[in-house]
Design an enzyme around this catalytic site. Structure first.
Site, PDB file in Angstrom:
ATOM      1  N   HIS A  40     -19.365   4.231  49.253  1.00 47.29           N
ATOM      2  CA  HIS A  40     -20.336   5.325  49.204  1.00 47.29           C
ATOM      3  C   HIS A  40     -19.668   6.533  48.575  1.00 47.29           C
ATOM      4  O   HIS A  40     -18.565   6.924  48.974  1.00 47.29           O
ATOM      5  CB  HIS A  40     -20.791   5.659  50.627  1.00 47.29           C
ATOM      6  CG  HIS A  40     -22.134   6.303  50.698  1.00 47.29           C
ATOM      7  ND1 HIS A  40     -23.056   5.999  51.674  1.00 47.29           N
ATOM      8  CD2 HIS A  40     -22.729   7.237  49.911  1.00 47.29           C
ATOM      9  CE1 HIS A  40     -24.156   6.708  51.496  1.00 47.29           C
ATOM     10  NE2 HIS A  40     -23.970   7.486  50.431  1.00 47.29           N
TER      11      HIS A  40
ATOM     12  N   LEU B  79     -24.560   5.756  45.377  1.00 42.67           N
ATOM     13  CA  LEU B  79     -24.356   7.031  44.692  1.00 42.67           C
ATOM     14  C   LEU B  79     -25.491   7.945  45.125  1.00 42.67           C
ATOM     15  O   LEU B  79     -26.614   7.827  44.636  1.00 42.67           O
ATOM     16  CB  LEU B  79     -24.354   6.807  43.178  1.00 42.67           C
ATOM     17  CG  LEU B  79     -24.118   7.995  42.268  1.00 42.67           C
ATOM     18  CD1 LEU B  79     -22.763   8.641  42.555  1.00 42.67           C
ATOM     19  CD2 LEU B  79     -24.186   7.569  40.807  1.00 42.67           C
ATOM     20  N   GLU B  80     -25.197   8.845  46.074  1.00 39.96           N
ATOM     21  CA  GLU B  80     -26.273   9.561  46.745  1.00 39.96           C
ATOM     22  C   GLU B  80     -26.309  11.048  46.401  1.00 39.96           C
ATOM     23  O   GLU B  80     -25.306  11.760  46.551  1.00 39.96           O
ATOM     24  CB  GLU B  80     -26.148   9.374  48.266  1.00 39.96           C
ATOM     25  CG  GLU B  80     -27.310   9.985  49.035  1.00 39.96           C
ATOM     26  CD  GLU B  80     -27.388   9.515  50.472  1.00 39.96           C
ATOM     27  OE1 GLU B  80     -28.235  10.046  51.219  1.00 39.96           O
ATOM     28  OE2 GLU B  80     -26.612   8.618  50.862  1.00 39.96           O
ATOM     29  N   VAL B  81     -27.475  11.498  45.954  1.00 44.94           N
ATOM     30  CA  VAL B  81     -27.815  12.906  45.726  1.00 44.94           C
ATOM     31  C   VAL B  81     -26.766  13.610  44.884  1.00 44.94           C
ATOM     32  O   VAL B  81     -26.094  14.547  45.323  1.00 44.94           O
ATOM     33  CB  VAL B  81     -28.057  13.654  47.056  1.00 44.94           C
ATOM     34  CG1 VAL B  81     -28.738  14.992  46.780  1.00 44.94           C
ATOM     35  CG2 VAL B  81     -28.929  12.848  47.996  1.00 44.94           C
TER      36      VAL B  81
END
Length: 267
Positions: free
Chosen positions: A117, A161-163
Site C-alpha cells: 500500500h 495506490l490511494e488518493v
C-alpha cells in the site's frame, strides 16, 4: 465469465498491464457480493481474512482474490507468514499486507504474491497528516515514488495506490512493474478499485470523493426493514387473535389414530 474455469493468475494480470488493459477491482464482504462481482465480470476482489472462507472462494468464481491480512491483529513476521499461507490454502491468489518492508519481504521470499500500500495508507496515515491526499507536493510525490521502488526491490507483486494526484499516479504506473491498484488515483492506474458498499450506496461511513454510487441500496434496505417490521407485527397480531396457526399449518392425525392414542393414554 462462463462456468468459472478461467481464474486469473499473477502472470495474467502482469500481461494485461503490459497490454494496457484497464482492470476492475471491488472490496466485498459477502458471498452475494462476490458472486455478483464474478457474474458481472469484475477482474479482482479484495476480501479481508476474517471473511475469507471456502464459501467466499466458491462465490468469487474466476475473480482474482486479494486476501487482506489485518494490520494490528498480526504482529510478527511469523504471524503474517502463517496467516498468508492459510489465506492461500483457502484459495487466495495474493495477500494484501501493509506491515513493514521486512515482513513484506519475508512473504515475498516465501513465494507469496504480495500487494502492499502506498500513498494514503489508512493504518499509518498519522504520518502523512490523516485521511487526506498524499503526493500533492514534489517532496511528497517523490516519497510515494521511493516507496514504490522499495516495494519493487523486495519483490512485491502490486500496491494499492490511494488518493494521490492523477499525474503522479500515471508516472508511477507507467514506470513500475508493480500492478498499481488505484483508489482515488485517477484514470491511469492499472486497476480501478472501489468498495462494493460505495458502488451500491449503502455504506455507513462518509462516501469518499473518488467513489461513484451506481445504486441506492440504503433506501432499498430501509424499505425492506419497514416491511420486516410490518411482517413481524402481523405475526404478533395473528398469534394474539388466533389467526395463526390455521389448520393448514398443523399436522393432521386421523380420527381412528387419535382415538387409539387417547385410549392408550387413559390406560
Amino acid at each position: 465469465m462462463g462456468l468459472y474455469h478461467n481464474r486469473l493468475t499473477v502472470a495474467d494480470l502482469r500481461a494485461r498491464k503490459a497490454r494496457g488493459d484497464k482492470l476492475t477491482m471491488l472490496f466485498v464482504e459477502t458471498p452475494d457480493e462476490a458472486r455478483a462481482a464474478a457474474v458481472a465480470g469484475i477482474d479482482m476482489l479484495s476480501i479481508i481474512a476474517p471473511l475469507w472462507t471456502p464459501a467466499m472462494r466458491a462465490a468469487a468464481g474466476d475473480c482474482f482474490v486479494q486476501v487482506g491480512l489485518l494490520y494490528g491483529e498480526l504482529c510478527t513476521g511469523e504471524d503474517y507468514l502463517r496467516a498468508a499461507h492459510a489465506a492461500m490454502q483457502t484459495g487466495g491468489d495474493c495477500v494484501y499486507c501493509s506491515a513493514s518492508l521486512d515482513i513484506q519481504k519475508l512473504l515475498c521470499e516465501n513465494g507469496i504474491p504480495v500487494v502492499a500500500h502506498v500513498g494514503l495508507i489508512p493504518s499509518q496515515c498519522t504520518w502523512t497528516g490523516g485521511f487526506k491526499a498524499v503526493g500533492k507536493t514534489a517532496d511528497s510525490a517523490k516519497a510515494v515514488w521511493d516507496h514504490v521502488k522499495r516495494l519493487e526491490a523486495i519483490g512485491c507483486f502490486g500496491a494499492e495506490l490511494e488518493v494521490v494526484p492523477d499525474r503522479v499516479a500515471e508516472m508511477i504506473a507507467r514506470n513500475s512493474p508493480l500492478l498499481m491498484l488505484g483508489m482515488g488515483a485517477g484514470a491511469h492506474s492499472d486497476a480501478q478499485y472501489l468498495f462494493a458498499e460505495d458502488v451500491l450506496g449503502h455504506g455507513t461511513n462518509k462516501q469518499p470523493r473518488h467513489s461513484k454510487r451506481y445504486r441506492d441500496f440504503a433506501a432499498e434496505f430501509a424499505r425492506l426493514q419497514k416491511e420486516r417490521i410490518a411482517a413481524f407485527g402481523e405475526f404478533v397480531e395473528d398469534v394474539k387473535t388466533g389467526a395463526y396457526p390455521a389448520p393448514e399449518h398443523c399436522v393432521p392425525i386421523s380420527d381412528s389414530e387419535f382415538d387409539a392414542f387417547c385410549a392408550a393414554v387413559k390406560g
